[in-house]
Write an enzyme that holds these catalytic residues in place. Structure first.
Site, short mmCIF file in Angstrom:
data_model
loop_
_atom_site.label_atom_id
_atom_site.label_comp_id
_atom_site.label_asym_id
_atom_site.label_seq_id
_atom_site.Cartn_x
_atom_site.Cartn_y
_atom_site.Cartn_z
N ASP A 60 1.16 -11.70 94.98
CA ASP A 60 0.35 -12.47 95.94
C ASP A 60 0.85 -13.90 95.89
O ASP A 60 2.02 -14.13 95.57
CB ASP A 60 -1.14 -12.35 95.60
CG ASP A 60 -2.03 -12.46 96.84
OD1 ASP A 60 -1.94 -13.49 97.52
OD2 ASP A 60 -2.80 -11.53 97.12
N HIS A 73 3.87 -14.60 97.66
CA HIS A 73 3.46 -15.02 99.00
C HIS A 73 3.55 -16.53 99.19
O HIS A 73 2.93 -17.07 100.10
CB HIS A 73 2.04 -14.54 99.30
CG HIS A 73 1.91 -13.05 99.34
ND1 HIS A 73 0.71 -12.41 99.61
CD2 HIS A 73 2.81 -12.05 99.13
CE1 HIS A 73 0.88 -11.09 99.57
NE2 HIS A 73 2.15 -10.86 99.27
#
Length: 416
Positions: A240, A263
């Site tokens: 993430d 991310h």
């Protein structure tokens, strides 16, 4: 909701009570467990002297708490809790203050600490937490292994659109001030690796965070409701955001981070809940992104209570095969991505400067702002990106909607 809150409060109370009890029983006997103080240095509270066993099987929670209790509450000299070489299992653990020993209190982790893998054993969403401490040093080249692969199949947040019970974060710091974390490795967290909440004057450096790129919600660091946090000289690869900066944060400085997989480094998401407040003073400098889905990102939900994200700078960044190098997304969490955003959050005084490298997207700069609150004071300067996706005859562009942006210097792709 009431039941969940009751369980949370009960769990926190039980953990605190256990800690206090461990620190008060048998004080005189445990004083004999201290190692000699070397050269007038800190008194050392070795967890193995309190019964911890490095066999990768024994649950060492009681020994850890006992060592912490003596160091924090009963030492008249500066104290160090030592987790030596070896592999130690531990269930949900809380090191809670306030401490009465002289500052700082040190936790040195040389070995590996492994989490228990049964999610039902966690009454609150964190594994190893530090609470209400002024002057903590966590160091030692040790490893916290969340053993997340056993728990990731239970993560249903994507299916339930965020309406889910969070899995435990590996390391949570709550109301920890004037503190340092350095030379620590976090491996395969169940959810967040580091969760920093309600902290101030806190620095993290030389941190190594590792989890697979497809591990769900394993943010490297999530910072919320905090002030004056510094993160630097670290390597983060996860499933993430490498670092996510949440609501009610001010004066966050992030520098010299290598991010990937992941991310990107994100401000947000912001505005999902009505209690969320503004973000102000974020600096992300001299970072490298390798094969990440995003680079420099700001993301807000539509929201119900107005707030703002302001005074944010991303500068001196290198992108290597990044999908979305520069992105403002004010429709985060919406199923209607083609509909213009009506977010009540205001984004202003944003700077993207000196950003270079390669991207696999033909839209390298995407500023998708709110029709209700257009982004203001957005600067795009000296952005020099090359398209490395396919086919190579694709138009390489910037995309802007409801953004009052100023472009200058080298611009690849060209301005909106």
């Amino acid at each position: 909701m009431a039941t969940a809150r009751a369980l949370f409060l009960l769990g926190a109370a039980l953990l605190s009570c256990t800690l206090i009890g461990a620190s008060s029983r048998g004080v005189e006997n445990r004083r004999s467990l201290l190692l000699p103080v070397p050269n007038n240095g800190p008194a050392i509270f070795d967890v193995t002297k309190f019964g911890a066993v490095a066999d990768d099987q024994t649950d060492n929670i009681d020994a850890f708490r006992a060592a912490w209790g003596e160091a924090c509450k009963n030492s008249t000299t500066q104290a160090k809790v030592l987790i030596p070489a070896g592999t130690f299992r531990a269930a949900q653990t809380m090191f809670a203050g306030p401490c009465t020993s002289p500052k700082p209190i040190i936790v040195e982790v040389i070995g590996t600490v492994k989490a228990n893998t049964d999610p039902s054993e966690y009454v609150t969403p964190e594994w190893f937490s530090f609470l209400d401490i002024d002057g903590l040093v966590l160091t030692g080249n040790g490893v916290f292994d969340g053993q997340g692969a056993a728990s990731w199949p239970y993560n249903d947040c994507a299916k339930t659109k965020g309406d889910c019970a969070p899995l435990p974060a590996s390391l949570k710091f709550a109301k920890v001030n004037n503190s340092i974390v350095t030379d620590i490795t976090s491996l395969n967290s169940m959810q967040f690796h580091f969760h920093i909440h309600g902290c101030s004057n806190f620095s993290l450096s030389n941190i190594n965070i590792t989890a697979p790129g497809n591990s769900p919600n394993t943010d490297g660091m999530h910072i919320s409701s905090s002030d004056s946090i510094k993160v630097f000289d670290s390597v983060i690869g996860t499933g993430d955001d490498c670092i996510s900066i949440g609501h009610s944060t001010t004066n966050i400085a992030i520098t010299n981070i290598t991010c990937g997989p992941g991310h990107g480094i994100s401000v947000g998401s912001l505005g999902k809940r009505p209690e969320e407040r503004s973000v102000n003073g974020i600096s992300v400098t001299n970072c490298t992104f390798v094969n990440t889905t995003n680079g420099a990102r700001i993301k807000t939900w539509m929201g119900t209570v107005p707030a703002e994200a302001t005074n944010i700078t991303y500068e001196g960044l290198i992108m290597k095969g990044v999908q979305n190098p520069i992105i403002i997304d004010q429709s985060y969490g919406s199923n209607k991505k083609t509909t213009p955003s009506t977010s009540v959050w205001k984004i202003s005084n944003i700077h993207f400067r000196k950003i270079q490298g390669t991207t696999v997207s033909n839209i390298a700069v995407s500023l998708q702002c709110s029709t209700s609150n257009p982004c203001e004071g957005v600067e795009i300067a000296d952005v020099d990106l090359a398209y490395s996706g396919g086919p190579h005859n694709t138009t390489f562009v910037s995309s802007c909607s409801n953004a009052k942006a100023v472009f200058g210097g080298i611009l690849n792709p060209p301005a909106c």
